[in-house]
Design a protein around this motif. Structure first.
Motif: not given
Length: 413
Positions: A351, A379, A381, A385, A392
């Motif tokens: 991500p 991607s 959240w 990540s 996010r």
């Protein structure tokens, strides 16, 4: 089962596990909901839902979860895949007629035969989300697809008769371009009939708000040397054969004009069924699109063939990102139709940092575009990540603090 199939199956199971871990780590969606919040701005806030390196369509609760979270965070548009790798992602009589399969097999198994597009529409409409189905693979198809087996003469080829080219896809196994993809010939009348049958089927049978094509709706510039195209060119050019140089300007223009003609056919067919439906396009920049895939989308805008442009600007550096927003073709399109920017949030395993996403959203707003769409759901959240899913989502909650209407008018805000 061959090695690639086993790896794909293993990967899918991993995706499902990650999704399970993510859902159980979610705080209550009510934490993000703005109760009784009314739209205060006009902006496209979209996201693409694909089946490539994504499990959202392949777990029974995946679609529900995605729609609930997107709605809670004030997104207003989803672009769900309906055509990819030689299969439809809805119950298609047209696909069954041409390929023998009415839907992607695994999708059918996971959802017990339920029509996934119908399910998605029902859920999305209840949340006031706009749904614009995405013909993700456009004119691409796997070299071993049923379409290729049944209709080998539908393919376009290179000078040496090559029928495939490698395509790097998100999350390809080992990040190697192992997919050898063939291209359906957009000049061939039977190919046009097939694609048109899929498009008109979706528009006629589902309460969709539009349809979308992307950078795969074209022809690789090195292709066009198949017998059908050569004969057509000779017929229209006093018996002359196509130039041996695929980059010959006249040869490029001739093929690009034919593809534009096909887009005009699609526009006419769609508008005859539902005049107010949106025809959306998500291409790369004009220069890249034309030089590499003979996709002359600036002309499509001039001719009124598309109603919405979501420009893919998947750049890691801000300088390159901003440069793409300032090109003459983009500025021209902004005077004609709503133009939004496609922003990469990375892939499931890689991500993009949320600060980059945030900076690009702000740049898009500063330049008065009509919004943005994110590639892709997994991607936004996901569990893997640079930041936690909660962090996010907090950034998106701040970026989309109030609800927004999609643009209805033409031209700049």
């Amino acid at each position: 089962m061959n090695r690639l199939a086993k790896l794909c199956l293993f990967y899918l199971l991993c995706v499902q596990l990650i999704l399970c871990l993510t859902i159980f780590s979610d705080p209550s969606l009510s934490d993000y909901q703005e109760k009784n919040s009314l739209p205060t701005t006009t902006e496209i806030r979209g996201v693409w839902l694909t089946n490539v390196a994504s499990g959202v369509l392949f777990v029974p609760w995946g679609i529900d979860r995605a729609i609930n979270q997107l709605s809670a965070l004030n997104f207003n548009t989803i672009y769900p895949v309906v055509w990819n790798r030689g299969y439809t992602f809805y119950k298609s009589n047209a696909a069954k007629l041409f390929t023998g399969s009415d839907v992607e097999p695994l999708l059918n198994t996971v959802h017990g035969g339920q029509d996934v597009l119908a399910k998605l529409l029902k859920l999305a409409k209840s949340k006031n989300l706009t749904v614009i189905p995405w013909f993700e693979y456009g004119l691409m198809t796997p070299a071993d697809s049923e379409l290729v087996k049944r209709y080998p003469d539908w393919l376009t080829t290179g000078k040496q008769g090559e029928k495939t080219m490698s395509e790097m896809l998100p999350e390809e196994i080992n990040n190697e371009p192992t997919n050898k993809l063939a291209w359906l010939n957009p000049l061939h009348p039977e190919v046009r009939e097939f694609i048109l049958s899929l498009v008109t089927e979706v528009v006629s049978n589902y309460d969709v708000d539009g349809i979308q094509f992307d950078d795969h709706f074209g022809m690789p510039v090195q292709f066009g040397y198949d017998p059908f195209t050569v004969e057509l060119y000779q017929k229209e050019n006093q018996g002359k054969s196509p130039p041996s140089d695929p980059l010959n300007p006249e040869w490029m223009s001739w093929r690009a004009n034919k593809i534009t003609g096909f887009m005009a056919e699609i526009n006419k067919a769609v508008k005859e069924i539902r005049p107010n439906i949106k025809i959306s396009l998500s291409p790369n920049g004009q220069d890249f699109s034309y030089k590499n895939y003979l996709q002359d989308w600036e002309t499509w805008v001039k001719k009124g063939l598309i109603d919405e442009l979501i420009l893919q600007v998947y750049r890691g550096d801000q300088t390159g990102f901003l440069a793409e927003l300032e090109t003459p073709s983009v500025k021209f399109a902004q005077t004609k139709i709503p133009v939004a920017i496609g922003i990469s949030t990375g892939t499931l395993r890689n991500p993009v940092k949320i600060t980059q996403v945030q900076g690009q959203v702000e740049a898009v707003r500063d330049r008065r575009f009509f919004g943005m769409s994110f590639f892709y759901w997994e991607s936004l959240w996901g569990y893997i990540s640079p930041e936690s899913p909660q962090t996010r989502r907090k950034v998106f909650r701040e970026l989309f603090a109030a609800k927004a209407n999609r643009p209805l008018t033409i031209g700049r805000k």
